[in-house]
Design a protein around this motif. Structure first.
Motif, short mmCIF file in Angstrom:
data_model
loop_
_atom_site.label_atom_id
_atom_site.label_comp_id
_atom_site.label_asym_id
_atom_site.label_seq_id
_atom_site.Cartn_x
_atom_site.Cartn_y
_atom_site.Cartn_z
N GLN A 199 39.35 41.62 41.20
CA GLN A 199 39.98 40.17 41.26
C GLN A 199 40.78 40.10 42.51
OE1 GLN A 199 42.77 40.87 37.95
NE2 GLN A 199 41.50 39.59 36.55
N ILE A 200 40.64 38.79 43.03
CA ILE A 200 41.45 38.28 44.08
C ILE A 200 42.33 37.34 43.59
CG2 ILE A 200 41.28 37.22 46.41
CD1 ILE A 200 38.47 38.59 46.63
N GLY A 245 43.18 32.68 41.72
CA GLY A 245 43.19 32.49 40.41
C GLY A 245 42.45 33.85 39.72
N ASN A 246 42.56 34.96 40.35
CA ASN A 246 41.97 36.33 39.82
C ASN A 246 40.60 36.13 39.54
OD1 ASN A 246 44.38 37.77 39.87
ND2 ASN A 246 45.07 36.91 38.10
N LEU A 247 39.83 35.23 40.13
CA LEU A 247 38.23 35.38 40.29
C LEU A 247 37.74 36.76 40.77
CD1 LEU A 247 37.19 32.22 41.93
CD2 LEU A 247 36.91 32.64 39.29
N ARG A 248 36.69 37.28 39.99
CA ARG A 248 36.33 38.51 40.48
C ARG A 248 35.15 38.30 41.26
NH1 ARG A 248 38.45 42.66 37.30
NH2 ARG A 248 39.64 42.03 35.58
N THR A 249 34.92 39.38 42.13
CA THR A 249 33.85 39.25 43.39
C THR A 249 32.72 40.16 42.90
OG1 THR A 249 33.57 40.01 45.48
CG2 THR A 249 34.81 41.46 44.33
N ASN A 289 35.88 40.81 33.52
CA ASN A 289 35.66 42.20 33.92
C ASN A 289 34.27 42.66 34.38
OD1 ASN A 289 36.28 44.55 35.47
ND2 ASN A 289 36.65 45.85 33.36
N VAL A 290 33.48 41.52 34.97
CA VAL A 290 32.06 41.97 35.18
C VAL A 290 31.73 41.26 36.84
CG1 VAL A 290 31.26 41.71 33.09
CG2 VAL A 290 31.50 39.36 34.37
#
Length: 180
Positions: free
Chosen positions: A79-80, A84-88, A99-100
């Motif tokens: 998460q960044i 907004g905690n979008l995952r990379t 969590n993907v």
């Protein structure tokens, strides 16, 4: 030196009827040529709004990727928080909130849109038909989202602008799409 002015008669100055008719005709011609230009402003305003959002999305993706680089290229699915905690994904582009490391559904596409354009236009999910949001997010694959500009129209059969986000490359492209 003294100057004498003599009045030689009653003269009136003003416009003749012919001059007035010519001015009215010229104004009519100007109005007839300019009016269609002003009537078509909705299409130009919609195009400008859409292009502004496409530019904002591209900037948001670039900023996200820059933050990923600044964070020392963390592993996929990290998460960044600044977005907004979008995952990379493995390439450092946003893909999901779960969590993907891939785009799993329309909700991921909507989350990418709203977190990259913080405080931007509203976004819904689905095919775009009947939407009440300004944009509609639609997952195309594990690495692609389409964003339809449903503010312009959400009626079946209408052609509207569409932006496509490629999560593998981070590139936003635009074209048009006819709603089903």
């Amino acid at each position: 030196m003294k100057t004498n002015f003599h009045r030689t008669g009653n003269t009136q100055s003003g416009f003749t009827i012919v001059e007035l008719v010519v001015v009215i005709i010229l104004l009519g011609i100007l109005a007839a040529t300019a009016l269609p230009r002003f009537v078509d402003l909705d299409d130009e305003a919609n195009a400008a709004a859409f292009e502004g959002v496409v530019g904002g999305l591209q900037t948001g993706v670039a900023l996200y990727h820059a933050q990923w680089l600044a964070n020392n290229k963390p592993a996929a699915s990290t998460q960044i928080a600044e977005f907004g905690n979008l995952r990379t994904n493995t390439n450092g582009y946003p893909v999901a909130t779960d969590n993907v490391s891939v785009i799993t559904d329309d909700g991921d596409c909507a989350a990418i849109f709203s977190n990259l354009l913080q405080g931007g236009p509203s976004v819904g999910t689905g095919s775009g038909t009947g939407s009440t949001s300004e944009f509609t997010a639609d997952r195309q694959s594990d690495t692609a989202c389409d964003y339809y500009y449903t503010e312009q129209s959400s009626q079946a059969g209408q052609t509207i602008p569409r932006a496509r986000y490629n999560a593998s490359t981070g590139i936003i492209t635009s074209d048009t799409y006819t709603l089903p």
